[in-house]
Design an enzyme around this catalytic site. Sequence first.
Site, PDB file in Angstrom:
ATOM      1  N   ASP A 190      56.712 -11.414 -90.749  1.00  0.00           N
ATOM      2  CA  ASP A 190      55.752 -11.751 -90.130  1.00  0.00           C
ATOM      3  C   ASP A 190      54.953 -10.331 -90.220  1.00  0.00           C
ATOM      4  O   ASP A 190      55.487  -9.497 -89.891  1.00  0.00           O
ATOM      5  CB  ASP A 190      56.082 -11.622 -88.172  1.00  0.00           C
ATOM      6  CG  ASP A 190      54.829 -11.694 -87.787  1.00  0.00           C
ATOM      7  OD1 ASP A 190      53.773 -13.193 -87.644  1.00  0.00           O
ATOM      8  OD2 ASP A 190      54.361 -11.154 -87.325  1.00  0.00           O
ATOM      9  N   GLU A 274      54.573 -16.616 -93.738  1.00  0.00           N
ATOM     10  CA  GLU A 274      53.095 -16.828 -93.948  1.00  0.00           C
ATOM     11  C   GLU A 274      52.372 -17.063 -94.763  1.00  0.00           C
ATOM     12  O   GLU A 274      51.652 -16.212 -95.565  1.00  0.00           O
ATOM     13  CB  GLU A 274      52.869 -16.415 -92.080  1.00  0.00           C
ATOM     14  CG  GLU A 274      53.307 -16.308 -91.419  1.00  0.00           C
ATOM     15  CD  GLU A 274      52.123 -15.734 -90.032  1.00  0.00           C
ATOM     16  OE1 GLU A 274      52.206 -16.744 -88.977  1.00  0.00           O
ATOM     17  OE2 GLU A 274      52.397 -14.516 -90.440  1.00  0.00           O
ATOM     18  N   CYS A 327      58.228 -20.908 -78.355  1.00  0.00           N
ATOM     19  CA  CYS A 327      59.356 -19.992 -77.974  1.00  0.00           C
ATOM     20  C   CYS A 327      60.446 -20.706 -79.174  1.00  0.00           C
ATOM     21  O   CYS A 327      61.173 -21.888 -79.222  1.00  0.00           O
ATOM     22  CB  CYS A 327      59.703 -20.437 -76.826  1.00  0.00           C
ATOM     23  SG  CYS A 327      61.630 -20.330 -76.289  1.00  0.00           S
ATOM     24  N   CYS A 330      63.332 -22.018 -76.851  1.00  0.00           N
ATOM     25  CA  CYS A 330      63.685 -23.794 -76.465  1.00  0.00           C
ATOM     26  C   CYS A 330      62.382 -24.789 -77.090  1.00  0.00           C
ATOM     27  O   CYS A 330      63.221 -25.903 -77.390  1.00  0.00           O
ATOM     28  CB  CYS A 330      63.850 -23.903 -74.862  1.00  0.00           C
ATOM     29  SG  CYS A 330      61.589 -23.359 -74.368  1.00  0.00           S
ATOM     30  N   CYS A 346      59.169 -17.537 -71.665  1.00  0.00           N
ATOM     31  CA  CYS A 346      58.896 -18.763 -71.946  1.00  0.00           C
ATOM     32  C   CYS A 346      59.836 -18.998 -70.057  1.00  0.00           C
ATOM     33  O   CYS A 346      60.053 -18.747 -69.646  1.00  0.00           O
ATOM     34  CB  CYS A 346      60.088 -19.155 -73.131  1.00  0.00           C
ATOM     35  SG  CYS A 346      59.436 -21.418 -72.845  1.00  0.00           S
ATOM     36  N   CYS A 348      61.691 -21.558 -70.082  1.00  0.00           N
ATOM     37  CA  CYS A 348      62.919 -21.261 -70.625  1.00  0.00           C
ATOM     38  C   CYS A 348      63.728 -19.928 -70.014  1.00  0.00           C
ATOM     39  O   CYS A 348      65.084 -19.940 -69.913  1.00  0.00           O
ATOM     40  CB  CYS A 348      64.165 -21.728 -71.472  1.00  0.00           C
ATOM     41  SG  CYS A 348      63.027 -20.237 -72.761  1.00  0.00           S
ATOM     42  N   ASP A 355      55.922 -10.170 -81.936  1.00  0.00           N
ATOM     43  CA  ASP A 355      56.326 -10.030 -83.221  1.00  0.00           C
ATOM     44  C   ASP A 355      57.752 -11.020 -83.962  1.00  0.00           C
ATOM     45  O   ASP A 355      57.667 -11.342 -84.440  1.00  0.00           O
ATOM     46  CB  ASP A 355      55.923  -8.880 -83.928  1.00  0.00           C
ATOM     47  CG  ASP A 355      54.744  -8.543 -84.140  1.00  0.00           C
ATOM     48  OD1 ASP A 355      53.773  -9.043 -83.752  1.00  0.00           O
ATOM     49  OD2 ASP A 355      54.498  -7.182 -83.522  1.00  0.00           O
TER      50      ASP A 355
END
Length: 396
Positions: A190, A274, A327, A330, A346, A348, A355
């Site tokens: 990333d 990316e 996430c 999950c 999150c 969860c 990042d």
Amino acid sequence: MWAVSRTVKRAFKYRFYPTLEQAAELARTFGCVRLVYNMALHARTEAWTLRREGVGYNATSALLTGWKKTEELAFLNEVSCVPLQQALRHLQVAFTNFWAKRAGYPSFKSKKRSRRSAEYTTSAFRFRDGELTLAKMSQPLNIVWSRPLPAGASPSTVTVSQDAAGRWFVSLLCNDTITPVPAPGTVGIDAGLTHLLTLSTGEKVTNPRHERADRQRLARAQRDLARKEKGSANRAKARLKAARVHARIADRRRDHLHKLTTRLVRENQTLVIEDLTVSNMVKNRSLARAISDAGWRQFRTMLEYKADWHGRNLITVDRWFPSSKLCSTCGALADRMPLNVRSWTCRCGSVHDRDVNAARNILAAGLAVTACGDGVRPQRESSRTGRSSAKQETRG
């Protein structure tokens, strides 16, 4: 499979220090190359605009022969003919890229702004016992051999250039044999500004911010340049000083990216990145300077050809993939993820570093390509959507 070696074309670039006679000869060659290129471009443009006549390389080569016979352009015979012919071939490649819609229409070369270079093929230079002698020169170039050429290498082309800082470089294109080495790792990457890269392993690569480190020195050099009278000798000296600061920044950035991409390729068999559209992202005036300093486009270019050399799998995830809002535990998608949020929790219960979570999602999406053909690999030509992009994420 790892024992199979492959031969690739590699350019080895070195700095050299010409004598006064060699510098004068190369300066004349650069000027003639630029003139021939511009005249051929004008002839091709005029033929198509006025007569709808297509002019190719062979026709421009015949024109060059005629130009040399005229009294006004007889000086073209004073330099080696090979760089002039290579200029016509480069123009042909430029038109081929234009017709294939890979580039815009070829533009004229400027004496002040265009790159000063000349390309020599095997008939126009002699490489023997580690000494390189160009056509029309009686002495070999004084090259600083900062690294050795491949064993038994014989250059197929030699490109001589001079940058804006006045430094002279020679680039030798040679065949090099690369033997791929096993690399067990897989990594998602990333790109960012606070950290240049964040890996799915949790490692964060610090952004060296080379331009920011030399910003005061660069600003001082540019102020001095702005005060000088145009056309004066002092202005030429000030321009050279500013160019040297720019060269220092570019050299350090390139060196850092080379070391970083080489390490990533050597350690990992599969790399996932990316598909960042840097040309659109730099339109953001608040981030343009920082994005340009990071060198994301240069990083990707290096990663692509090095992965190809070493037989690595480089997978590109679509720019609109919500890597930061998803996430990695999950799979839940957050509703909002402003850029100022650097960590989040999150539903969860998983706590994510923004990042690192994005890098892990990028890796998972990339592995889905190889596993089941999931459609996250972008098509460069069709992925241009006109939507604005700031790190390819929504701000709201």
